[in-house]
Design a protein around this motif. Structure first.
Motif, PDB file in Angstrom:
ATOM      1  N   ILE A  14       0.858  -1.183   0.000  1.00 41.51           N
ATOM      2  CA  ILE A  14       0.000   0.000   0.000  1.00 41.51           C
ATOM      3  C   ILE A  14       0.889   1.226   0.000  1.00 41.51           C
ATOM      4  O   ILE A  14       1.828   1.326   0.802  1.00 41.51           O
ATOM      5  CB  ILE A  14      -0.942   0.007   1.229  1.00 41.51           C
ATOM      6  CG1 ILE A  14      -1.921  -1.168   1.155  1.00 41.51           C
ATOM      7  CG2 ILE A  14      -1.703   1.316   1.317  1.00 41.51           C
ATOM      8  CD1 ILE A  14      -2.880  -1.251   2.316  1.00 41.51           C
ATOM      9  N   THR A  15       0.606   2.147  -0.895  1.00 39.76           N
ATOM     10  CA  THR A  15       1.388   3.377  -0.982  1.00 39.76           C
ATOM     11  C   THR A  15       0.956   4.354   0.108  1.00 39.76           C
ATOM     12  O   THR A  15      -0.147   4.231   0.653  1.00 39.76           O
ATOM     13  CB  THR A  15       1.214   4.056  -2.354  1.00 39.76           C
ATOM     14  OG1 THR A  15      -0.137   4.517  -2.468  1.00 39.76           O
ATOM     15  CG2 THR A  15       1.541   3.100  -3.503  1.00 39.76           C
ATOM     16  N   PRO A  16       1.781   5.338   0.409  1.00 42.30           N
ATOM     17  CA  PRO A  16       1.395   6.337   1.407  1.00 42.30           C
ATOM     18  C   PRO A  16       0.105   7.077   1.033  1.00 42.30           C
ATOM     19  O   PRO A  16      -0.712   7.370   1.907  1.00 42.30           O
ATOM     20  CB  PRO A  16       2.585   7.296   1.442  1.00 42.30           C
ATOM     21  CG  PRO A  16       3.739   6.454   1.024  1.00 42.30           C
ATOM     22  CD  PRO A  16       3.182   5.492   0.012  1.00 42.30           C
ATOM     23  N   GLN A  17      -0.086   7.365  -0.247  1.00 42.57           N
ATOM     24  CA  GLN A  17      -1.308   8.047  -0.665  1.00 42.57           C
ATOM     25  C   GLN A  17      -2.540   7.165  -0.428  1.00 42.57           C
ATOM     26  O   GLN A  17      -3.569   7.636   0.051  1.00 42.57           O
ATOM     27  CB  GLN A  17      -1.218   8.444  -2.141  1.00 42.57           C
ATOM     28  CG  GLN A  17      -2.448   9.178  -2.655  1.00 42.57           C
ATOM     29  CD  GLN A  17      -2.694  10.499  -1.931  1.00 42.57           C
ATOM     30  OE1 GLN A  17      -1.757  11.238  -1.693  1.00 42.57           O
ATOM     31  NE2 GLN A  17      -3.934  10.780  -1.574  1.00 42.57           N
ATOM     32  N   GLN A  18      -2.425   5.889  -0.746  1.00 36.80           N
ATOM     33  CA  GLN A  18      -3.536   4.975  -0.504  1.00 36.80           C
ATOM     34  C   GLN A  18      -3.828   4.869   0.990  1.00 36.80           C
ATOM     35  O   GLN A  18      -4.990   4.841   1.408  1.00 36.80           O
ATOM     36  CB  GLN A  18      -3.218   3.586  -1.068  1.00 36.80           C
ATOM     37  CG  GLN A  18      -3.193   3.531  -2.574  1.00 36.80           C
ATOM     38  CD  GLN A  18      -2.632   2.210  -3.092  1.00 36.80           C
ATOM     39  OE1 GLN A  18      -1.751   1.616  -2.475  1.00 36.80           O
ATOM     40  NE2 GLN A  18      -3.145   1.768  -4.235  1.00 36.80           N
TER      41      GLN A  18
END
Length: 115
Positions: free
Chosen positions: A61-65
């Motif tokens: 999971i990306t930081p934005q997600q």
């Protein structure tokens, strides 16, 4: 440091703070005696935050997600608080059903992000 690097660093620090906050929240007892519907909603929010933190930790999971997941969880918690305020600290079956639907949607999003 360029602008994009500063944004990434800011997002990563936000995620780290979120992961720490969710870990701290899990360490404390969030149950409310005599309020099983409230406890169910709170437990699901805690579980979803833990799943998001694990996804960030292992890179799926990306930081934005993760920030979006946290925003959705905060929205559900806010809706829960508003519903509790209407009914003297309790949730009706209908309100619980609506909150569970929102949590189901959020859970599906987290699942898709991690796989």
């Amino acid at each position: 440091m360029n602008h994009a690097s500063m944004i990434r660093l800011g997002l990563l620090s936000l995620i780290a703070c979120t992961a720490f906050a969710s870990a701290s929240a899990m360490a404390t007892d969030t149950t409310v005696p005599g309020h099983p519907r409230v406890n169910e909603v709170n437990q699901r929010i805690d579980n979803q935050q833990a799943r998001t933190a694990k996804g960030v930790a292992n890179g799926t999971i990306t930081p934005q997600q993760a920030a979006n997941d946290e925003r959705r969880a905060a929205n559900i918690a806010q809706r829960e608080s508003a519903a509790e305020a209407k009914h003297n600290g309790h949730l009706t079956k209908g309100e619980t059903r609506r909150l569970n639907r929102a949590e189901n949607r959020n859970s599906r999003v987290i699942h898709r992000q991690r796989h």
